[in-house]
Design an enzyme around this catalytic site. Sequence first.
Site, mmCIF file in Angstrom:
data_model
loop_
_atom_site.group_PDB
_atom_site.id
_atom_site.type_symbol
_atom_site.label_atom_id
_atom_site.label_comp_id
_atom_site.label_asym_id
_atom_site.label_seq_id
_atom_site.Cartn_x
_atom_site.Cartn_y
_atom_site.Cartn_z
ATOM 1 C CG ASP A 35 60.797 31.002 22.025
ATOM 2 O OD1 ASP A 35 61.706 31.204 22.729
ATOM 3 O OD2 ASP A 35 60.818 30.836 20.986
ATOM 4 C CB SER A 36 61.540 27.641 26.537
ATOM 5 O OG SER A 36 61.498 26.973 25.409
#
Length: 87
Positions: A35-36
């Site tokens: 994910d980010s």
Amino acid sequence: MSVEEQIKDLVITQLKVEPDKVTLEATIKEDLGADSLDATELIIAIESAFGVSIPDDEALQILTFGDLVRCIEQKVKAKPGRVTTAG
């Protein structure tokens, strides 16, 4: 150990993925499940390990493991004090 192998080890450790999933074509988000926050932490770990800096605008263009390897290889070659030969 090559730059690619070092980065692969970092990816495996940071993202907790199986080594066979880390291919040059593997996407960081979809295939490797980052994910980010994971991607940001991976970039920080790589910057620290190689003594390079990856600007945010450049990091956003890194979509695959291969993109990441090419980016770091270029930065390592361009590091000040590194001796290169024309060829």
